[in-house]
Design a protein around this motif. Structure first.
Motif, short mmCIF file in Angstrom:
data_model
loop_
_atom_site.label_atom_id
_atom_site.label_comp_id
_atom_site.label_asym_id
_atom_site.label_seq_id
_atom_site.Cartn_x
_atom_site.Cartn_y
_atom_site.Cartn_z
N ILE A 274 0.88 -1.17 0.00
CA ILE A 274 0.00 0.00 0.00
C ILE A 274 0.92 1.21 0.00
CG2 ILE A 274 -1.60 1.32 1.49
CD1 ILE A 274 -2.50 -1.44 2.62
N ILE A 275 0.58 2.20 -0.80
CA ILE A 275 1.33 3.46 -0.74
C ILE A 275 0.50 4.44 0.10
CG2 ILE A 275 2.30 5.39 -2.08
CD1 ILE A 275 3.73 2.77 -2.71
N ALA A 276 1.17 5.16 0.97
CA ALA A 276 0.49 6.22 1.74
C ALA A 276 1.12 7.56 1.35
CB ALA A 276 0.64 5.97 3.23
N TYR A 277 0.31 8.39 0.69
CA TYR A 277 0.79 9.74 0.38
C TYR A 277 0.55 10.62 1.60
CZ TYR A 277 0.71 14.56 -1.22
OH TYR A 277 0.91 15.91 -1.31
N GLU A 278 1.64 11.09 2.19
CA GLU A 278 1.53 11.92 3.38
C GLU A 278 2.36 13.19 3.21
OE1 GLU A 278 0.23 9.44 6.99
OE2 GLU A 278 2.39 9.46 6.97
N ALA B 284 1.43 18.36 6.36
CA ALA B 284 0.07 18.11 6.87
C ALA B 284 0.06 17.13 8.04
CB ALA B 284 -0.81 17.56 5.73
N ILE B 285 1.24 16.58 8.39
CA ILE B 285 1.27 15.55 9.42
C ILE B 285 1.32 16.17 10.80
CG2 ILE B 285 2.62 13.66 10.39
CD1 ILE B 285 3.45 12.94 7.57
N GLY C 29 -2.64 10.46 4.02
CA GLY C 29 -2.41 10.66 5.44
C GLY C 29 -1.94 12.06 5.72
N GLY C 30 -2.33 12.59 6.86
CA GLY C 30 -1.93 13.96 7.24
C GLY C 30 -3.15 14.69 7.76
N SER C 31 -3.32 14.65 9.08
CA SER C 31 -4.44 15.33 9.74
C SER C 31 -5.81 14.89 9.20
CB SER C 31 -4.29 16.85 9.66
OG SER C 31 -3.09 17.25 10.32
N MET C 32 -5.91 13.63 8.76
CA MET C 32 -7.25 13.13 8.41
C MET C 32 -8.00 12.90 9.72
SD MET C 32 -8.62 9.83 6.25
CE MET C 32 -7.99 10.10 4.62
N ASN C 33 -9.24 13.35 9.77
CA ASN C 33 -9.97 13.23 11.03
C ASN C 33 -11.46 12.94 10.78
OD1 ASN C 33 -11.27 15.76 10.47
ND2 ASN C 33 -9.47 16.83 11.27
N ALA C 34 -12.21 12.88 11.87
CA ALA C 34 -13.62 12.51 11.77
C ALA C 34 -14.40 13.50 10.91
CB ALA C 34 -14.22 12.42 13.17
N LYS C 35 -13.95 14.73 10.85
CA LYS C 35 -14.69 15.76 10.11
C LYS C 35 -14.36 15.76 8.61
CE LYS C 35 -15.81 19.14 13.63
NZ LYS C 35 -14.88 18.96 14.77
N ASN C 36 -13.09 15.55 8.27
CA ASN C 36 -12.73 15.69 6.84
C ASN C 36 -12.60 14.37 6.08
OD1 ASN C 36 -10.20 14.64 7.58
ND2 ASN C 36 -9.28 16.65 7.86
N ALA C 37 -12.76 13.25 6.81
CA ALA C 37 -12.50 11.94 6.17
C ALA C 37 -13.42 11.69 4.98
CB ALA C 37 -12.65 10.82 7.20
N GLY D 191 -8.63 5.21 1.17
CA GLY D 191 -8.50 5.09 2.62
C GLY D 191 -7.44 6.02 3.15
N GLY D 192 -7.02 5.78 4.40
CA GLY D 192 -6.11 6.74 5.02
C GLY D 192 -5.19 6.12 6.04
N LEU D 193 -4.11 6.84 6.29
CA LEU D 193 -3.19 6.51 7.38
C LEU D 193 -3.38 7.62 8.41
CD1 LEU D 193 -0.97 4.65 8.47
CD2 LEU D 193 0.70 5.99 7.20
#
Ligand code: PGA
Length: 255
Positions: free
Chosen positions: A166-170, A174-175, A214-222, A233-235
Motif C-alpha cells: 500500500i502506498i500512503a501519500y503523506e 500536513a502531518i 495521510g496527514g491530519s485526516m480526522n472525523a470531520k474531513n475523512a 483510505g487513510g493513514l
C-alpha cells in the motif's frame, strides 16, 4: 480510474503513544465500533504493544501492524526487529518510510526500499509512506518527488509482490499539524503516486494498488477525502488514538 478495483484500508498509526495496557483498552473500545466496516481496518502500534494488541484484536476485524521493520533477517543490529519476528508475533502490516523516520532516524529512499523488500518477502503487507515537504511543494517539485520516492521504494519489487504493498501519500506539512491537504491536493498527490506505478508496472497494475492519504485526516474531513477517486483510505495518526473518531473515519471509508 477504477476505484472499485481497490479495497480501502484505514490504518491507524499510533506513533510513540499507548502502553500495552492502554493499547488493550483502546482496542477493546474500538472493536464494537468498527465491527461493521466495509474496508480493511489496521492499527499500527509500538513494538512493545504488539502482543497485547494482537491478543485484544483476536476474533475481530482489526488487523495489527508495526511501525517499522529492519531490512536484515537477523544479526548484530542491536535494538532492531526483523520481519520474521513481527510475523510470528501476529503482525500483518508494517509502516515503512514514515516521514518521522526519514526526518529523525536517517531513513533514506534506499533503506525504505530494503525494508519494503524484507517485509513483503516475509509475507507482511507494507504501508510505504511518501510525501513532500512544504519547501519542496512551494518549489514545484511535488510530482517529481512523489514519483521518485514511489519508484525508489519499489525498486526490485515484482508486480506480484506489489499486491502486498500500500502506498500512503503523506504531505509532510500536513502531518500532525492540523493542516489537512484539500481533497483535491490529496487526490492529485495520490494520482502522482499512481502514475509512477503505471510508468513502472503499467496502467492496469497501477489501478489495483491501494493508495492512502495521510496527514491530519480526522472525523470531520475523512468523508470528503476518501470520496476522491485516487484516495483508497487513510493513514491516521492523532485521530487513531480516539476510538470514536477512528470509527467515524472507518465508516466514511465503508460507504
Ligand atoms: P496525523 O498523522 O493524522 O496525526 O497527521 C498521520 C501520520 O503521520 O501517519
Amino acid at each position: 480510474m477504477k476505484k472499485e478495483l481497490r479495497r480501502a484500508v484505514i490504518a491507524g498509526n499510533w506513533k510513540m503513544n499507548n502502553t500495552p495496557s492502554q493499547a488493550k483498552a483502546l482496542i477493546e473500545a474500538m472493536k464494537p465500533l468498527v465491527a461493521d466496516a466495509d474496508c480493511d481496518v489496521v492499527l499500527c502500534v509500538p513494538a512493545i504493544d504488539i502482543p497485547a494488541a494482537v491478543e485484544a484484536a483476536k476474533g475481530s476485524n482489526i488487523k495489527i501492524g508495526a511501525e517499522n521493520v529492519h531490512f536484515k533477517a537477523s544479526g548484530a543490529y542491536t535494538g532492531e526487529i526483523s520481519a520474521d519476528m513481527l510475523k510470528e508475533a501476529g503482525v500483518e502490516y508494517v509502516v515503512i518510510g514514515h516521514s518521522e523516520r526519514r526526518q529523525y532516524f536517517a531513513e533514506t529512499d534506499q533503506t525504505v526500499n530494503l525494508r519494503t523488500l524484507a517485509a513483503v518477502n516475509a509475507g507482511l503487507k507494507a504501508i510505504v509512506c511518501v510525501g513532500e515537504t512544504l519547501e519542496q511543494r512551494e518549489l514545484g517539485y511535488t510530482e517529481t518527488l512523489l514519483k521518485y520516492q514511489t519508484k525508489m521504494a519499489l525498486t526490485n519489487v515484482t508486480a506480484d509482490q506489489l499486491k502486498n504493498i500500500i502506498i500512503a501519500y503523506e504531505p509532510v506539512w500536513a502531518i500532525g499539524t492540523g493542516v489537512t491537504a484539500t481533497a483535491d491536493q490529496a487526490d492529485e498527490g495520490n494520482g502522482f503516486c499512481r502514475a509512477a506505478i503505471a510508468e513502472a508496472y503499467g496502467a492496469d497494475v497501477a489501478e489495483t494498488v491501494t493508495i492512502q492519504y495521510g496527514g491530519s485526516m480526522n472525523a470531520k474531513n475523512a468523508d470528503e477525502l476518501v470520496d476522491k477517486v485516487n484516495v483508497d483510505g487513510g493513514l491516521i495518526g492523532g485521530a487513531s488514538l480516539k476510538a470514536e473518531d477512528f470509527s467515524i473515519i472507518v465508516k466514511a471509508a465503508s460507504k
